[in-house]
Design a protein around this motif. Structure first.
Motif, PDB file in Angstrom:
ATOM      1  N   MET A   1       0.633  -1.271  -0.026  1.00 59.08           N
ATOM      2  CA  MET A   1      -0.077   0.138   0.106  1.00 59.08           C
ATOM      3  C   MET A   1       0.901   1.374   0.002  1.00 59.08           C
ATOM      4  SD  MET A   1      -3.317  -0.638   2.360  1.00 59.08           S
ATOM      5  CE  MET A   1      -2.601  -0.635   3.928  1.00 59.08           C
ATOM      6  N   ASP A   2       0.338   2.405  -0.649  1.00 59.60           N
ATOM      7  CA  ASP A   2       1.202   3.643  -0.648  1.00 59.60           C
ATOM      8  C   ASP A   2       1.078   4.192   0.413  1.00 59.60           C
ATOM      9  OD1 ASP A   2      -1.365   4.782  -1.039  1.00 59.60           O
ATOM     10  OD2 ASP A   2      -1.156   5.258  -3.188  1.00 59.60           O
ATOM     11  N   GLN A   3       1.511   5.435   0.776  1.00 60.00           N
ATOM     12  CA  GLN A   3       1.389   6.240   2.115  1.00 60.00           C
ATOM     13  C   GLN A   3      -0.194   6.944   2.431  1.00 60.00           C
ATOM     14  OE1 GLN A   3       4.228   9.349   2.528  1.00 60.00           O
ATOM     15  NE2 GLN A   3       3.833   9.709   4.704  1.00 60.00           N
ATOM     16  N   ARG A   4      -0.487   7.171   1.257  1.00 62.31           N
ATOM     17  CA  ARG A   4      -2.188   7.660   1.426  1.00 62.31           C
ATOM     18  C   ARG A   4      -2.953   6.637   1.908  1.00 62.31           C
ATOM     19  NH1 ARG A   4      -6.339   7.255  -1.450  1.00 62.31           N
ATOM     20  NH2 ARG A   4      -5.254   6.176  -3.196  1.00 62.31           N
ATOM     21  N   GLU A   5      -3.027   5.305   1.396  1.00 63.73           N
ATOM     22  CA  GLU A   5      -3.838   4.095   1.915  1.00 63.73           C
ATOM     23  C   GLU A   5      -3.439   3.749   3.060  1.00 63.73           C
ATOM     24  OE1 GLU A   5      -2.786   1.649  -1.389  1.00 63.73           O
ATOM     25  OE2 GLU A   5      -4.540   1.866  -2.444  1.00 63.73           O
ATOM     26  N   GLU A   6      -2.305   4.047   3.441  1.00 59.98           N
ATOM     27  CA  GLU A   6      -1.863   3.538   5.108  1.00 59.98           C
ATOM     28  C   GLU A   6      -2.389   4.506   5.934  1.00 59.98           C
ATOM     29  OE1 GLU A   6      -0.288   1.044   6.733  1.00 59.98           O
ATOM     30  OE2 GLU A   6       0.417  -0.087   4.914  1.00 59.98           O
ATOM     31  N   GLN A   7      -2.355   5.764   5.511  1.00 59.89           N
ATOM     32  CA  GLN A   7      -2.928   6.869   6.216  1.00 59.89           C
ATOM     33  C   GLN A   7      -4.657   6.643   6.709  1.00 59.89           C
ATOM     34  OE1 GLN A   7      -1.461   9.032   8.165  1.00 59.89           O
ATOM     35  NE2 GLN A   7      -3.277  10.014   8.907  1.00 59.89           N
ATOM     36  N   GLU A   8      -5.210   6.283   5.473  1.00 58.56           N
ATOM     37  CA  GLU A   8      -6.674   5.980   5.469  1.00 58.56           C
ATOM     38  C   GLU A   8      -7.014   4.705   6.391  1.00 58.56           C
ATOM     39  OE1 GLU A   8      -7.797   5.279   1.593  1.00 58.56           O
ATOM     40  OE2 GLU A   8      -7.983   7.247   0.818  1.00 58.56           O
TER      41      GLU A   8
END
Length: 171
Positions: A1-8
């Protein structure tokens, strides 16, 4: 997962972890197992985060995953434990205990004696507020199965609790 998905995912986890943990506790009756089951549900969600198209359905996905984990774990041989008649470290009776706390403890003790599948239906229907169709979708069974498991679970709960909580039929 990219950073945005990890944050979500992290934001969803922080927002829902306590609710999922409480639901797991109501299904299994043990805080330690509830932590493990909630973790199992969140791990499954994290693994499939990219595949979830409807982010509005995350609660339903976690609820279904948690319910399946509770039922599956109850089938494992090492979980077939025998309940002791008395607990070695039972709390001292305190007459100042609030009625709601004692009612909750009585209800949880009664739920522990209900079979896992019936307990899951009762928690989904009455504590999570799902209708018959919603509980059937979570458990991946027919609505008739939910109705029969609910009726049997309530009958078992009434039998176990007797007059301790008054008339449960009004609930």
């Amino acid at each position: 997962m990219d950073q945005r998905e990890e944050q979500e995912f992290a934001e969803y986890f922080v927002a829902r972890r306590e609710a999922v943990r409480r639901m797991a506790y109501m299904m299994c009756g043990d805080w330690h197992r509830a932590d493990d089951l909630a973790q199992t549900a969140f791990i499954a969600l994290h693994r499939h985060w990219r595949k979830v198209r409807d982010k509005g359905a995350l609660d339903a996905y976690v609820r279904r995953t948690l319910t399946r984990a509770v039922i599956d774990e109850s089938r494992r041989p090492w979980r077939r434990e025998r309940a002791a008649e008395t607990l070695p470290d039972s709390p001292v009776d305190d007459p100042d205990v609030d009625d709601s706390v004692s009612t909750r403890q009585t209800l949880i003790a009664g739920l522990r004696k209900v079979p896992p599948k019936q307990r899951a239906v009762l928690v989904l229907r009455f504590l999570e507020g799902l209708d018959v169709a919603g509980a059937a979708a979570v458990m991946r069974c027919s609505e008739g199965t939910v109705k029969s498991q609910c009726a049997r679970g309530l009958a078992t709960l009434r039998e176990v609790l007797g007059d301790e909580l008054g008339d449960l039929r009004s609930a």
